[in-house]
Design a protein around this motif. Structure first.
Motif, short mmCIF file in Angstrom:
data_model
loop_
_atom_site.label_atom_id
_atom_site.label_comp_id
_atom_site.label_asym_id
_atom_site.label_seq_id
_atom_site.Cartn_x
_atom_site.Cartn_y
_atom_site.Cartn_z
N LEU A 218 7.76 -6.12 7.45
CA LEU A 218 8.01 -5.23 8.45
C LEU A 218 7.19 -4.08 8.78
CD1 LEU A 218 11.91 -5.38 8.55
CD2 LEU A 218 10.37 -6.51 10.27
N ILE A 219 7.00 -3.52 7.62
CA ILE A 219 6.16 -2.41 7.57
C ILE A 219 4.82 -2.60 8.29
CG2 ILE A 219 5.09 -0.62 6.32
CD1 ILE A 219 7.58 -0.67 4.63
N LEU A 220 4.20 -3.73 7.61
CA LEU A 220 2.83 -4.11 7.93
C LEU A 220 2.74 -4.53 9.45
CD1 LEU A 220 1.77 -6.40 4.98
CD2 LEU A 220 0.76 -4.34 5.77
N ASN A 221 3.76 -5.33 10.02
CA ASN A 221 3.72 -5.61 11.46
C ASN A 221 3.85 -4.56 12.21
OD1 ASN A 221 3.51 -8.09 10.74
ND2 ASN A 221 5.15 -9.07 11.95
N LEU A 222 4.55 -3.39 11.64
CA LEU A 222 4.65 -1.95 12.58
C LEU A 222 3.25 -1.35 12.65
CD1 LEU A 222 7.13 -0.95 13.70
CD2 LEU A 222 7.26 0.93 11.93
N CYS A 223 2.79 -1.53 11.58
CA CYS A 223 1.32 -1.01 11.59
C CYS A 223 0.60 -1.43 12.63
CB CYS A 223 0.76 -0.88 10.37
SG CYS A 223 1.53 0.14 8.82
N PHE A 224 0.59 -2.97 12.56
CA PHE A 224 -0.33 -3.93 13.28
C PHE A 224 -0.09 -3.45 14.82
CE2 PHE A 224 -1.00 -7.84 15.62
CZ PHE A 224 -2.27 -8.08 15.35
N SER A 225 1.30 -3.53 15.13
CA SER A 225 1.56 -3.06 16.40
C SER A 225 1.18 -1.86 17.00
CB SER A 225 2.89 -3.74 16.96
OG SER A 225 3.94 -2.91 16.12
N VAL A 226 1.23 -0.78 16.25
CA VAL A 226 0.83 0.32 16.42
C VAL A 226 -0.50 0.46 16.91
CG1 VAL A 226 0.53 2.80 15.68
CG2 VAL A 226 2.91 1.71 15.36
N LEU A 227 -1.26 -0.26 16.03
CA LEU A 227 -2.93 -0.10 16.17
C LEU A 227 -3.13 -1.09 17.49
CD1 LEU A 227 -4.10 -0.81 12.50
CD2 LEU A 227 -4.92 0.97 13.97
N THR A 228 -2.67 -2.08 17.53
CA THR A 228 -3.06 -3.06 18.89
C THR A 228 -2.50 -2.39 19.92
OG1 THR A 228 -1.11 -4.51 18.21
CG2 THR A 228 -3.36 -4.84 17.53
N LYS B 9 -13.29 -0.46 15.72
CA LYS B 9 -12.52 -0.24 14.24
C LYS B 9 -10.94 -0.49 14.55
CE LYS B 9 -11.75 4.80 14.46
NZ LYS B 9 -12.89 5.60 15.34
N SER B 10 -10.14 -0.19 15.45
CA SER B 10 -8.75 -0.69 15.62
C SER B 10 -8.63 -2.16 15.57
CB SER B 10 -8.16 0.08 16.91
OG SER B 10 -8.71 -0.74 18.01
N GLY B 11 -9.41 -2.86 16.15
CA GLY B 11 -9.25 -4.46 16.18
C GLY B 11 -9.63 -4.80 14.69
N ILE B 12 -10.52 -4.17 14.06
CA ILE B 12 -10.68 -4.67 12.76
C ILE B 12 -9.65 -4.20 11.56
CG2 ILE B 12 -12.36 -3.91 10.47
CD1 ILE B 12 -14.65 -3.63 12.84
N LEU B 13 -9.17 -2.91 11.79
CA LEU B 13 -8.18 -2.77 11.15
C LEU B 13 -6.65 -3.52 11.35
CD1 LEU B 13 -7.36 1.38 11.09
CD2 LEU B 13 -7.18 -0.25 9.19
N ALA B 14 -6.46 -4.17 12.45
CA ALA B 14 -5.67 -5.04 12.84
C ALA B 14 -5.83 -6.29 12.05
CB ALA B 14 -5.61 -5.22 14.29
N GLY B 15 -7.06 -6.58 12.03
CA GLY B 15 -7.48 -7.96 10.99
C GLY B 15 -7.07 -7.85 9.62
N VAL B 16 -7.50 -6.42 9.29
CA VAL B 16 -7.36 -6.25 7.80
C VAL B 16 -5.69 -6.13 7.53
CG1 VAL B 16 -7.45 -4.46 6.06
CG2 VAL B 16 -9.23 -4.89 7.51
N ILE B 17 -4.63 -5.70 8.45
CA ILE B 17 -3.51 -5.55 8.32
C ILE B 17 -2.88 -7.08 8.06
CG2 ILE B 17 -1.23 -5.07 9.20
CD1 ILE B 17 -2.79 -2.46 10.00
N LEU B 18 -3.43 -7.82 9.01
CA LEU B 18 -2.76 -9.34 9.08
C LEU B 18 -3.11 -10.00 7.77
CD1 LEU B 18 -3.10 -10.92 12.56
CD2 LEU B 18 -1.22 -10.05 11.59
N GLY B 19 -4.50 -9.65 7.27
CA GLY B 19 -4.98 -10.33 6.13
C GLY B 19 -4.04 -9.81 5.07
N ILE B 20 -3.53 -8.66 4.75
CA ILE B 20 -2.74 -7.97 3.96
C ILE B 20 -1.68 -8.78 3.89
CG2 ILE B 20 -1.53 -6.01 2.95
CD1 ILE B 20 -3.94 -4.39 4.18
N GLY B 21 -0.87 -9.09 5.18
CA GLY B 21 0.29 -9.49 5.29
C GLY B 21 0.27 -10.99 4.61
N ARG B 22 -0.88 -11.74 5.01
CA ARG B 22 -1.12 -13.18 4.28
C ARG B 22 -1.09 -13.14 2.93
NH1 ARG B 22 -5.24 -18.06 5.13
NH2 ARG B 22 -3.95 -19.27 3.95
N ALA B 23 -1.78 -12.12 2.48
CA ALA B 23 -1.92 -11.85 0.85
C ALA B 23 -0.45 -11.58 0.27
CB ALA B 23 -2.74 -10.86 0.54
N ILE B 24 0.22 -10.83 0.82
CA ILE B 24 1.38 -10.34 0.17
C ILE B 24 2.35 -11.50 0.19
CG2 ILE B 24 2.70 -9.09 1.87
CD1 ILE B 24 2.77 -6.85 0.14
#
Lengths: 315, 251
Positions: free
Chosen positions: A295-305, A222-237
């Motif tokens: 920035l917020i999304l990337n922060l979430c991403f690095s915390v998760l990964t 799940k942590s890897g999957i969440l990271a993927g979702v966050i990157l996806g959100i980053g792309r969408a926004i």
């Protein structure tokens, strides 16, 4: 061949290179040089980020100060051509959030199920077709997605839901498709990297393949999957072109799923051409807000990964 | 009840072109510990895995012959989930799931349809007690199982296997990754529970086989060379190859 011959031959042999250390000073010079080249290359990326940050913030923050933080972020009217002009980007913030949220609602379920299928259920021959297709999906330029949205999705939505078809719903659908490769790619990798021993442990207890994958393997990823979702959100926004082409691009408060909307990115690119003075700076300030989201999304991403697996001790 | 818990009759197993088991015949008696010994690659783990069909996961694996559990052919006449519920397995490397200790144990019972919290609570406690790990974890059932030591993890995996109330437990070198004290605990545990279960253990460690098993089978090149009472096999082996192996001449 005499012994002396063979010794002299060995000396001239290139294998000497392995036996005799090269002269210390040259070696150190080369190593130091290489290190500096690598360091410089690394610094280029850092410099790029820092320079972008500095210029965007330097350009945007005075405008925010002039308009007023609350009026800028919370203002519901964006009327740069009025007298006096109003620069409230709240409609665009909402627009970006709605469109991105919709894209997540479309892309995440489809993407996750596809990833599970590809990692654990897909027959090898089908995989050989599916994987390149998904990679291709990632490589399609966003203008092409936009055209596809305009030509295909917009008319369908217009017919089914009324209105002119350029709306949050259409944009979310299109963006949902666009973030699929990101979500599928990262999630599939995450699912594949779950140790096989988890799966074996589950089936050895009498779990079916489906149950073992669904209740042990998938949660373990799940942590890897969440990271993927966050990157996806980053792309969408951050997506601009495709969204402008199908979202309607009206700078007003969102009025529903099937009404037009403008996103932060669209706001910048639509008006940048003919803006001047405070209008121009307000657009730069819009970019500051967008930057903040990323920035917020990337922060979430690095915390998760970066989160270490909770293993007691590693072997 | 048939005299033998598991019977293997004329089993041949191939991994693609490789003939891994050659005409294996063995009867495993109930409520005993049967040890499989032999050098690496001799087929002992392969036979173990064919007893609960974990070999099905290996691509290109084919078998001929029959394996029966209580007289029923496990490859032809038995649901695989039913088989694996009744023939549990403990792996070489402890493999607790990345979830809480409680959920690890409850996983099997939940898989087989037990949902009531009070039932699950009872099973969790009972299984952990049987695996002699209850005292060490009873105050942290909700914590991740990955925080346990290697030896505790392996006993947790045994408890997890016991929780689905199997009749047979297969152990694939369960102590090879553990320290001597954890190994001793697991050996004691095997001896404690053997009255209620049939245990088949693959081991590289011949002392372990002599310490805990009732019967021992010696494997070489995919065949069972000798299968006898452990005491007899190690004191007066009837085959020269067994003698060479147990006296350390090869392997």
């Amino acid at each position: 061949m005499t012994t002396a011959d063979s010794i002299s031959e060995r000396k001239s042999d290139s294998s000497d290179f392995f036996h005799k250390p090269p002269s210390g000073r040259t070696q150190r010079f080369i190593e130091k040089g290489a290190e500096i080249v690598f360091l410089l290359c690394a610094l280029i990326s850092i410099a790029a980020v820092v320079i972008i940050c500095v210029y965007i913030f330097a350009g945007g923050i005075p405008a925010i100060a002039e308009i007023g933080l609350f009026d800028f972020l919370g203002g519901q009217r964006w009327k740069p051509y009025n007298e006096p002009a109003e620069y409230g980007i709240f409609p665009m913030i909402l627009g970006s959030l709605y469109v991105t949220g919709g894209a997540v609602a479309v892309g995440v379920p489809v993407g996750l199920l596809t990833a599970i299928f590809m990692a654990r259920f897909c027959p090898a021959p089908l995989y050989k077709v599916l994987k390149p297709m998904i990679n291709l999906l990632a490589g399609i330029p966003s203008i092409v997605y936009g055209l596809f949205g305009m030509i295909v999705i917009v008319p369908i939505v217009r017919n089914l839901a009324g209105g002119d078809g350029n709306c949050i719903f259409t944009a979310a659908l299109l963006l949902g498709m666009m973030i699929l490769p990101t979500i599928i790619g990262l999630s599939e990798t995450a699912i594949r990297s779950v140790p096989e021993s988890y799966y074996e442990g589950a089936v050895a207890l009498g779990a079916t393949h489906e149950r073992a994958v669904g209740t042990v393997v998938f949660p373990a990823a799940k942590s890897g999957i969440l990271a993927g979702v966050i990157l996806g959100i980053g792309r969408a926004i951050g997506e601009t072109m495709a969204v402008i082409m199908v979202a309607g691009n009206q700078a007003r408060m969102p009025k529903g799923l099937f009404a037009g909307v403008r996103t932060l990115t669209a706001n910048i690119v639509t008006e940048m051409g003919d803006a001047g003075g405070l209008h121009y700076d307000a657009l730069v300030a819009t970019a500051v807000v967008l930057f903040g989201f990323i920035l917020i999304l990337n922060l979430c991403f690095s915390v998760l990964t970066n989160k270490k697996p909770k293993e007691g001790k590693s072997k | 009840m048939p005299e033998n818990k598991i019977s293997v009759n004329g089993l041949d197993l191939y991994y693609s072109e490789f003939h891994a088991l050659k005409n294996v015949n063995i009867d495993i008696a109930p409520n005993e510990i049967t040890a499989f010994i032999g050098p690496s690659g001799c087929g002992k783990s392969t036979l173990l895995k064919s007893l609960n069909r974990m070999n099905d996961l290996v691509e290109g694996c084919r078998i001929t012959g029959a394996v029966t559990l209580d007289g029923v052919d496990i490859y032809k006449d038995m649901e695989i989930t039913y088989l694996r519920k009744n023939v549990g397995m403990v792996f070489q490397k402890p493999n607790p799931f990345p979830m809480s200790i409680y959920d690890n144990i409850a996983y099997g019972p939940r898989t087989h349809g037990i949902r009531r919290k009070s039932d699950l609570d009872d099973i969790v406690e009972e299984s952990l007690k049987k695996a002699s790990i209850w005292n060490e974890v009873s105050d942290r059932l909700k914590r991740s199982a990955l925080g346990l030591s290697g030896g505790q993890q392996q006993r947790l995996c045994i408890a997890r296997a016991l929780a689905v109330k199997p009749e047979v437990i297969l152990m694939d070198e369960p102590t090879s990754a553990l320290d001597p004290i954890s190994t001793m605990k697991i050996e004691e545990l095997c001896c404690e529970i053997k009255d209620s279960y049939t245990i088949v253990i693959v081991t590289h460690n011949m002392q372990q086989a002599t310490r805990i098993s009732d019967k021992t089978a010696f494997f070489l090149h995919g065949e069972i060379v000798e299968f006898d009472e452990t005491e007899k096999l190690f004191s007066t082996p009837s085959d020269k190859r067994t003698e060479d192996y147990i006296t350390g001449r090869f392997g």
